[in-house]
Design a protein around this motif. Structure first.
Motif, PDB file in Angstrom:
ATOM      1  N   ASP A   1       0.475   0.409   3.021  1.00 20.38           N
ATOM      2  CA  ASP A   1       0.065   1.520   4.046  1.00 20.38           C
ATOM      3  C   ASP A   1      -0.596   2.513   3.244  1.00 20.38           C
ATOM      4  O   ASP A   1      -1.274   3.247   3.843  1.00 20.38           O
ATOM      5  N   ASP A   2      -0.150   3.076   2.007  1.00 19.54           N
ATOM      6  CA  ASP A   2      -0.644   3.897   1.167  1.00 19.54           C
ATOM      7  C   ASP A   2      -2.102   3.968   0.987  1.00 19.54           C
ATOM      8  O   ASP A   2      -3.011   4.588   1.190  1.00 19.54           O
TER       9      ASP A   2
ATOM     10  N   GLY B   1      -7.881   4.903   2.328  1.00 13.50           N
ATOM     11  CA  GLY B   1      -9.086   4.220   2.731  1.00 13.50           C
ATOM     12  C   GLY B   1      -9.556   5.083   4.254  1.00 13.50           C
ATOM     13  O   GLY B   1     -10.867   5.275   4.213  1.00 13.50           O
ATOM     14  N   THR B   2      -8.620   5.204   5.074  1.00 16.10           N
ATOM     15  CA  THR B   2      -8.945   5.759   6.394  1.00 16.10           C
ATOM     16  C   THR B   2      -9.440   7.188   6.175  1.00 16.10           C
ATOM     17  O   THR B   2     -10.407   7.763   6.642  1.00 16.10           O
ATOM     18  N   LEU B   3      -8.543   7.996   5.249  1.00 10.45           N
ATOM     19  CA  LEU B   3      -8.939   9.337   5.107  1.00 10.45           C
ATOM     20  C   LEU B   3     -10.441   9.547   4.421  1.00 10.45           C
ATOM     21  O   LEU B   3     -11.345  10.331   4.780  1.00 10.45           O
TER      22      LEU B   3
ATOM     23  N   VAL C   1      16.298  -2.617  -1.405  1.00  8.87           N
ATOM     24  CA  VAL C   1      15.185  -2.626  -0.452  1.00  8.87           C
ATOM     25  C   VAL C   1      14.509  -3.880  -0.780  1.00  8.87           C
ATOM     26  O   VAL C   1      14.176  -3.969  -1.825  1.00  8.87           O
ATOM     27  N   PRO C   2      13.936  -4.655   0.291  1.00 10.70           N
ATOM     28  CA  PRO C   2      13.587  -5.836  -0.066  1.00 10.70           C
ATOM     29  C   PRO C   2      12.126  -5.844  -0.596  1.00 10.70           C
ATOM     30  O   PRO C   2      11.513  -4.735  -0.238  1.00 10.70           O
ATOM     31  N   ARG C   3      11.805  -6.760  -1.258  1.00 11.76           N
ATOM     32  CA  ARG C   3      10.278  -6.612  -1.962  1.00 11.76           C
ATOM     33  C   ARG C   3       9.139  -6.730  -0.977  1.00 11.76           C
ATOM     34  O   ARG C   3       8.131  -5.932  -1.176  1.00 11.76           O
ATOM     35  N   GLU C   4       9.238  -7.197   0.442  1.00 11.81           N
ATOM     36  CA  GLU C   4       8.371  -7.231   1.105  1.00 11.81           C
ATOM     37  C   GLU C   4       8.169  -5.856   1.609  1.00 11.81           C
ATOM     38  O   GLU C   4       7.073  -5.499   1.909  1.00 11.81           O
ATOM     39  N   VAL C   5       9.088  -5.194   1.704  1.00 13.06           N
ATOM     40  CA  VAL C   5       9.286  -3.602   2.366  1.00 13.06           C
ATOM     41  C   VAL C   5       8.312  -2.686   1.413  1.00 13.06           C
ATOM     42  O   VAL C   5       7.637  -1.960   1.933  1.00 13.06           O
ATOM     43  N   GLN C   6       8.656  -2.840   0.013  1.00 13.82           N
ATOM     44  CA  GLN C   6       8.239  -2.209  -0.980  1.00 13.82           C
ATOM     45  C   GLN C   6       6.434  -2.352  -0.923  1.00 13.82           C
ATOM     46  O   GLN C   6       5.860  -1.660  -1.019  1.00 13.82           O
ATOM     47  N   GLU C   7       6.095  -3.656  -0.931  1.00 11.95           N
ATOM     48  CA  GLU C   7       4.808  -4.056  -0.679  1.00 11.95           C
ATOM     49  C   GLU C   7       3.875  -3.611   0.343  1.00 11.95           C
ATOM     50  O   GLU C   7       2.848  -3.094   0.322  1.00 11.95           O
ATOM     51  N   GLN C   8       4.512  -3.430   1.599  1.00 12.46           N
ATOM     52  CA  GLN C   8       4.315  -2.873   2.851  1.00 12.46           C
ATOM     53  C   GLN C   8       4.057  -1.566   2.865  1.00 12.46           C
ATOM     54  O   GLN C   8       3.014  -0.965   3.132  1.00 12.46           O
ATOM     55  N   GLU C   9       4.733  -0.699   1.975  1.00  7.39           N
ATOM     56  CA  GLU C   9       4.685   0.691   1.758  1.00  7.39           C
ATOM     57  C   GLU C   9       3.496   1.024   0.779  1.00  7.39           C
ATOM     58  O   GLU C   9       2.635   1.824   1.119  1.00  7.39           O
TER      59      GLU C   9
END
Length: 53
Positions: free
Chosen positions: A19-20, A25-27, A8-16
């Protein structure tokens, strides 16, 4: 087709991860502002009731 974590590309892992953090923060803000607003309104009604009695 499944991919391992290594593929999995590093950008995808950072995006996940971002998102968490965003969801947490939203909760938190939803609980604080909505819950705080409800509690404030209940206390306000109670205070008004006690002043009138």
């Amino acid at each position: 087709m499944e991919t391992s974590k290594d593929m999995v590309p590093r950008e995808v892992q950072e995006q996940e991860k971002n998102d968490d953090k965003s969801l947490k923060g939203t909760l938190f803000s939803s609980i604080v502002f909505v819950g705080g607003g409800i509690i404030f309104f209940m206390v306000l009604l109670f205070v008004i009731y006690m002043i009138r009695v």
